[in-house]
Design a protein around this motif. Structure first.
Motif, PDB file in Angstrom:
ATOM      1  N   VAL A   1     -10.124  18.731   5.335  1.00  0.00           N
ATOM      2  CA  VAL A   1      -9.588  19.429   6.510  1.00  0.00           C
ATOM      3  C   VAL A   1     -10.447  20.644   6.837  1.00  0.00           C
ATOM      4  CG1 VAL A   1      -7.620  20.780   7.372  1.00  0.00           C
ATOM      5  CG2 VAL A   1      -7.225  18.596   6.209  1.00  0.00           C
ATOM      6  N   LEU A   2     -10.810  21.406   5.824  1.00  0.00           N
ATOM      7  CA  LEU A   2     -11.632  22.593   6.051  1.00  0.00           C
ATOM      8  C   LEU A   2     -12.998  22.210   6.626  1.00  0.00           C
ATOM      9  CD1 LEU A   2     -11.754  25.656   5.842  1.00  0.00           C
ATOM     10  CD2 LEU A   2     -12.657  25.377   3.529  1.00  0.00           C
ATOM     11  N   GLN A   3     -13.584  21.146   6.117  1.00  0.00           N
ATOM     12  CA  GLN A   3     -14.880  20.690   6.624  1.00  0.00           C
ATOM     13  C   GLN A   3     -14.788  20.325   8.106  1.00  0.00           C
ATOM     14  OE1 GLN A   3     -16.389  17.050   4.877  1.00  0.00           O
ATOM     15  NE2 GLN A   3     -18.480  17.791   5.086  1.00  0.00           N
ATOM     16  N   GLN A   4     -13.661  19.759   8.511  1.00  0.00           N
ATOM     17  CA  GLN A   4     -13.476  19.375   9.909  1.00  0.00           C
ATOM     18  C   GLN A   4     -13.192  20.579  10.804  1.00  0.00           C
ATOM     19  OE1 GLN A   4     -10.359  16.442   9.758  1.00  0.00           O
ATOM     20  NE2 GLN A   4     -11.624  15.008   8.614  1.00  0.00           N
ATOM     21  N   LEU A   5     -12.434  21.550  10.299  1.00  0.00           N
ATOM     22  CA  LEU A   5     -11.997  22.670  11.136  1.00  0.00           C
ATOM     23  C   LEU A   5     -12.885  23.910  11.068  1.00  0.00           C
ATOM     24  CD1 LEU A   5      -8.137  22.386  10.657  1.00  0.00           C
ATOM     25  CD2 LEU A   5      -9.468  21.822  12.700  1.00  0.00           C
ATOM     26  N   TRP A   6     -13.636  24.080   9.998  1.00  0.00           N
ATOM     27  CA  TRP A   6     -14.464  25.277   9.843  1.00  0.00           C
ATOM     28  C   TRP A   6     -15.404  25.486  11.025  1.00  0.00           C
ATOM     29  CZ3 TRP A   6     -14.369  29.512   6.995  1.00  0.00           C
ATOM     30  CH2 TRP A   6     -15.507  30.312   6.927  1.00  0.00           C
ATOM     31  N   PRO A   7     -16.116  24.462  11.484  1.00  0.00           N
ATOM     32  CA  PRO A   7     -17.052  24.674  12.602  1.00  0.00           C
ATOM     33  C   PRO A   7     -16.365  24.995  13.940  1.00  0.00           C
ATOM     34  CG  PRO A   7     -17.503  22.592  11.464  1.00  0.00           C
ATOM     35  CD  PRO A   7     -16.217  23.117  10.946  1.00  0.00           C
TER      36      PRO A   7
ATOM     37  N   GLU B   1      -5.410  25.148  21.100  1.00  0.00           N
ATOM     38  CA  GLU B   1      -6.226  25.260  19.893  1.00  0.00           C
ATOM     39  C   GLU B   1      -5.373  25.041  18.643  1.00  0.00           C
ATOM     40  OE1 GLU B   1      -9.528  28.441  21.544  1.00  0.00           O
ATOM     41  OE2 GLU B   1      -7.599  29.195  20.783  1.00  0.00           O
ATOM     42  N   PHE B   2      -4.184  25.623  18.635  1.00  0.00           N
ATOM     43  CA  PHE B   2      -3.277  25.420  17.511  1.00  0.00           C
ATOM     44  C   PHE B   2      -2.889  23.946  17.409  1.00  0.00           C
ATOM     45  CE2 PHE B   2       0.945  25.342  15.517  1.00  0.00           C
ATOM     46  CZ  PHE B   2       0.634  25.947  14.310  1.00  0.00           C
ATOM     47  N   ASN B   3      -2.641  23.317  18.534  1.00  0.00           N
ATOM     48  CA  ASN B   3      -2.313  21.889  18.534  1.00  0.00           C
ATOM     49  C   ASN B   3      -3.462  21.062  17.989  1.00  0.00           C
ATOM     50  OD1 ASN B   3       0.288  22.233  19.492  1.00  0.00           O
ATOM     51  ND2 ASN B   3      -0.329  22.059  21.621  1.00  0.00           N
ATOM     52  N   SER B   4      -4.692  21.470  18.266  1.00  0.00           N
ATOM     53  CA  SER B   4      -5.860  20.784  17.727  1.00  0.00           C
ATOM     54  C   SER B   4      -5.887  20.877  16.201  1.00  0.00           C
ATOM     55  CB  SER B   4      -7.135  21.378  18.326  1.00  0.00           C
ATOM     56  OG  SER B   4      -8.275  20.816  17.745  1.00  0.00           O
ATOM     57  N   ILE B   5      -5.558  22.039  15.674  1.00  0.00           N
ATOM     58  CA  ILE B   5      -5.465  22.225  14.223  1.00  0.00           C
ATOM     59  C   ILE B   5      -4.404  21.298  13.655  1.00  0.00           C
ATOM     60  CG2 ILE B   5      -4.814  23.853  12.393  1.00  0.00           C
ATOM     61  CD1 ILE B   5      -6.021  26.082  14.220  1.00  0.00           C
ATOM     62  N   CYS B   6      -3.249  21.273  14.289  1.00  0.00           N
ATOM     63  CA  CYS B   6      -2.142  20.432  13.821  1.00  0.00           C
ATOM     64  C   CYS B   6      -2.513  18.950  13.871  1.00  0.00           C
ATOM     65  CB  CYS B   6      -0.882  20.693  14.635  1.00  0.00           C
ATOM     66  SG  CYS B   6      -0.172  22.329  14.337  1.00  0.00           S
ATOM     67  N   GLN B   7      -3.207  18.540  14.902  1.00  0.00           N
ATOM     68  CA  GLN B   7      -3.631  17.142  15.018  1.00  0.00           C
ATOM     69  C   GLN B   7      -4.601  16.769  13.902  1.00  0.00           C
ATOM     70  OE1 GLN B   7      -5.136  16.937  19.017  1.00  0.00           O
ATOM     71  NE2 GLN B   7      -3.095  16.827  19.929  1.00  0.00           N
ATOM     72  N   THR B   8      -5.507  17.665  13.580  1.00  0.00           N
ATOM     73  CA  THR B   8      -6.444  17.415  12.481  1.00  0.00           C
ATOM     74  C   THR B   8      -5.692  17.296  11.166  1.00  0.00           C
ATOM     75  OG1 THR B   8      -8.219  18.570  13.639  1.00  0.00           O
ATOM     76  CG2 THR B   8      -8.456  18.329  11.254  1.00  0.00           C
ATOM     77  N   LEU B   9      -4.745  18.199  10.943  1.00  0.00           N
ATOM     78  CA  LEU B   9      -3.934  18.131   9.727  1.00  0.00           C
ATOM     79  C   LEU B   9      -3.149  16.825   9.677  1.00  0.00           C
ATOM     80  CD1 LEU B   9      -2.685  21.815   9.646  1.00  0.00           C
ATOM     81  CD2 LEU B   9      -4.068  20.702   7.870  1.00  0.00           C
ATOM     82  N   GLN B  10      -2.507  16.474  10.774  1.00  0.00           N
ATOM     83  CA  GLN B  10      -1.705  15.243  10.832  1.00  0.00           C
ATOM     84  C   GLN B  10      -2.559  14.024  10.539  1.00  0.00           C
ATOM     85  OE1 GLN B  10       1.772  14.907  11.441  1.00  0.00           O
ATOM     86  NE2 GLN B  10       1.308  12.840  10.758  1.00  0.00           N
ATOM     87  N   ALA B  11      -3.733  13.948  11.134  1.00  0.00           N
ATOM     88  CA  ALA B  11      -4.629  12.801  10.918  1.00  0.00           C
ATOM     89  C   ALA B  11      -5.004  12.658   9.440  1.00  0.00           C
ATOM     90  CB  ALA B  11      -5.884  12.952  11.778  1.00  0.00           C
ATOM     91  N   ASN B  12      -5.203  13.776   8.775  1.00  0.00           N
ATOM     92  CA  ASN B  12      -5.565  13.727   7.353  1.00  0.00           C
ATOM     93  C   ASN B  12      -4.360  13.439   6.469  1.00  0.00           C
ATOM     94  OD1 ASN B  12      -8.548  14.438   6.782  1.00  0.00           O
ATOM     95  ND2 ASN B  12      -7.952  15.710   8.520  1.00  0.00           N
ATOM     96  N   MET B  13      -3.179  13.814   6.897  1.00  0.00           N
ATOM     97  CA  MET B  13      -1.988  13.528   6.108  1.00  0.00           C
ATOM     98  C   MET B  13      -1.614  12.051   6.185  1.00  0.00           C
ATOM     99  SD  MET B  13      -1.407  16.276   4.601  1.00  0.00           S
ATOM    100  CE  MET B  13      -3.116  16.705   4.797  1.00  0.00           C
ATOM    101  N   ILE B  14      -1.959  11.405   7.277  1.00  0.00           N
ATOM    102  CA  ILE B  14      -1.706   9.958   7.406  1.00  0.00           C
ATOM    103  C   ILE B  14      -2.507   9.203   6.356  1.00  0.00           C
ATOM    104  CG2 ILE B  14      -2.118   7.971   8.926  1.00  0.00           C
ATOM    105  CD1 ILE B  14      -1.370   9.850  11.281  1.00  0.00           C
ATOM    106  N   LYS B  15      -3.679   9.731   5.997  1.00  0.00           N
ATOM    107  CA  LYS B  15      -4.545   9.091   5.020  1.00  0.00           C
ATOM    108  C   LYS B  15      -4.035   9.242   3.582  1.00  0.00           C
ATOM    109  CE  LYS B  15      -8.535  10.090   7.908  1.00  0.00           C
ATOM    110  NZ  LYS B  15      -9.780  10.876   8.002  1.00  0.00           N
ATOM    111  N   CYS B  16      -3.046  10.120   3.374  1.00  0.00           N
ATOM    112  CA  CYS B  16      -2.527  10.364   2.016  1.00  0.00           C
ATOM    113  C   CYS B  16      -1.849   9.142   1.439  1.00  0.00           C
ATOM    114  CB  CYS B  16      -1.521  11.514   2.020  1.00  0.00           C
ATOM    115  SG  CYS B  16      -2.240  13.112   2.288  1.00  0.00           S
TER     116      CYS B  16
END
Length: 111
Positions: free
Chosen positions: A39-45, A96-111
């Motif tokens: 998640v950090l790798q995706q959101l840091w930039p 922007e906050f929604n973009s963060i949440c979408q990235t988190l959600q996408a990665n949680m689906i992979k769990c």
């Protein structure tokens, strides 16, 4: 914070039941260090204010060795490994906050 609480497998650090604080950052715990790193790798930039506020447990900061016992602190180590911080700045727009949440959600689906 309420939006983040709806994302499966994320723990949002909040006030106690009868407490009400001011949160400059929103702290979340992810299921693993690997997911946190992804998640950090995706959101840091993105420059959206997603960071690791606590990099290590206190005993692992050498400059604190004179005041912090050099003992194992498994809970603090786990917290530092899985914690991610999101800014709570007024300048963070809803989209922007929604973009963060979408990235988190996408990665949680992979769990």
């Amino acid at each position: 914070m309420e939006h983040l609480k709806k994302i499966t497998n994320i723990t949002v650090i909040t006030d106690g039941a009868n407490d009400k604080g001011t949160w400059a950052f929103i702290m979340i715990l992810l299921p693993s260090k690997t997911i946190r790193d992804t998640v950090l790798q995706q959101l840091w930039p993105s420059n959206l204010g997603v960071i690791r506020l606590f990099i290590h447990a206190l005993p692992n900061y050498t400059y604190l060795s004179q005041i912090v016992p050099q003992i194992s602190m498994p809970n603090a180590e786990d917290f530092a490994e899985r914690m991610l911080t999101i800014t709570n700045s007024l300048w963070l727009q809803d989209a922007e906050f929604n973009s963060i949440c979408q990235t988190l959600q996408a990665n949680m689906i992979k769990c």
